[in-house]
Design a protein around this motif. Structure first.
Motif, PDB file in Angstrom:
ATOM      1  N   TYR A  31       0.527  -1.446   0.149  1.00 12.90           N
ATOM      2  CA  TYR A  31      -0.096  -0.333   0.092  1.00 12.90           C
ATOM      3  C   TYR A  31       1.054   0.848  -0.190  1.00 12.90           C
ATOM      4  O   TYR A  31       1.670   1.076   0.636  1.00 12.90           O
ATOM      5  CB  TYR A  31      -0.639   0.507   1.022  1.00 12.90           C
ATOM      6  N   TYR A  33       1.155   5.216  -0.334  1.00 12.56           N
ATOM      7  CA  TYR A  33       0.980   6.851  -0.512  1.00 12.56           C
ATOM      8  C   TYR A  33       1.710   8.475  -0.966  1.00 12.56           C
ATOM      9  O   TYR A  33       2.781   8.141  -0.580  1.00 12.56           O
ATOM     10  CB  TYR A  33       0.063   6.997   1.328  1.00 12.56           C
ATOM     11  N   TYR A  35       1.043  12.169   0.831  1.00 14.52           N
ATOM     12  CA  TYR A  35       0.793  13.160   1.925  1.00 14.52           C
ATOM     13  C   TYR A  35       1.737  14.416   1.403  1.00 14.52           C
ATOM     14  O   TYR A  35       3.079  14.769   0.940  1.00 14.52           O
ATOM     15  CB  TYR A  35       1.041  12.724   3.114  1.00 14.52           C
ATOM     16  N   PHE A  45      -3.400  14.177   3.743  1.00 15.68           N
ATOM     17  CA  PHE A  45      -3.081  13.207   3.243  1.00 15.68           C
ATOM     18  C   PHE A  45      -3.377  13.708   1.226  1.00 15.68           C
ATOM     19  O   PHE A  45      -4.156  14.460   0.920  1.00 15.68           O
ATOM     20  CB  PHE A  45      -4.617  12.473   3.289  1.00 15.68           C
ATOM     21  N   SER A  48      -3.919   7.217  -1.829  1.00 21.44           N
ATOM     22  CA  SER A  48      -3.399   6.283  -1.219  1.00 21.44           C
ATOM     23  C   SER A  48      -3.824   5.146  -2.612  1.00 21.44           C
ATOM     24  O   SER A  48      -4.518   5.447  -3.592  1.00 21.44           O
ATOM     25  CB  SER A  48      -4.321   5.638   0.034  1.00 21.44           C
ATOM     26  N   PHE A  91       5.550  13.811   0.802  1.00 23.05           N
ATOM     27  CA  PHE A  91       6.007  12.876   1.212  1.00 23.05           C
ATOM     28  C   PHE A  91       5.460  11.576   0.981  1.00 23.05           C
ATOM     29  O   PHE A  91       4.419  10.950   0.810  1.00 23.05           O
ATOM     30  CB  PHE A  91       5.483  12.954   3.261  1.00 23.05           C
TER      31      PHE A  91
END
Lengths: 113, 113
Positions: A31, A33, A35, A45, A48, A91
């Motif tokens: 998973y 992501y 950010y 956020f 994802s 990030f």
């Protein structure tokens, strides 16, 4: 200890230019992501990604943004036409199946002039 | 309805003292509450996390206290050390791998020697 890596550490670009931010998640994580953190503000956020598709995205993640996992190790965030307000620390994070904790990379500081 | 409110914004504690950071959430569907520690120039690092079916979780000098009825949780750092000086973020999420983390605004902790 495995870690998330990101390149470049700092990217300076002109408004309207395209940028690609790169991430190498932890190798057995599934998973991924993105950010972002505008200077002095909270972490927000963006998106994802799982099984080669977007699972969830925020209202920030508009048509100017896209993500891709071009191979088995990299995960990228593309901003098609950068705006001044895109200046932030971005990030990348990853997590393993069955463990919801996110592991964050060191970030890429994006400066849009 | 998905906000996480964090206080105080900054905190100064003497070495050996107890640092306490508080968070309040709105969405009762959140079922995972992590705390992240961030040093300057680094990404957030998972410090400790709790599920709402537990009222307290302790890991070393770090303790989360959770009050489900009040929709509040807090981080206690016992015997605070100068090396604990960092920014701390609480967050809430739906506890799935694909769900987003909703971060609080962050608390900058300074531990004076």
């Amino acid at each position: 200890e495995p870690e998330v890596t990101q390149t470049p550490s700092h990217q300076v670009t002109q408004m309207g230019q395209e940028v690609i931010l790169r991430c190498v998640p932890i190798s057995n994580h599934l998973y991924f992501y993105w950010y972002r953190q505008i200077l002095g503000q909270k972490v927000e956020f963006l998106v994802s990604f799982y099984n080669n598709e977007i699972s969830e995205k925020s209202e920030i993640f508009d048509d100017q943004f896209s993500v891709e996992r071009p191979d088995g190790s990299n995960f990228t965030l593309k901003i098609r036409s950068t705006k001044l307000e895109d200046s932030a620390m971005y990030f990348c994070a990853s997590s393993a199946r069955g463990f919801v904790g996110r592991f964050f990379g060191p970030g890429t500081r994006l400066t849009v002039l | 309805q998905q906000q996480v409110k964090q206080s105080p914004q900054s905190l100064i504690v003497q070495k050996g003292g107890i640092s306490i950071i508080n968070c309040a959430y709105e969405n009762t569907a959140f079922d995972y509450f992590p705390w992240y520690q961030q040093f300057p120039g680094k990404g957030p690092a998972l410090l400790i996390a709790i599920r709402p079916d537990v009222s307290e979780k302790k890991e070393g000098r770090f303790t989360i206290s959770f009050n489900k009825s009040a929709k509040q949780f807090s981080l206690h750092i016992m015997d605070s050390q100068p090396g604990d000086s960092a920014t701390y973020f609480c967050a809430g999420s739906f506890g799935s791998n694909t769900g987003k983390l909703i971060f609080g605004q962050g608390t900058t902790l300074q531990v004076k020697p």
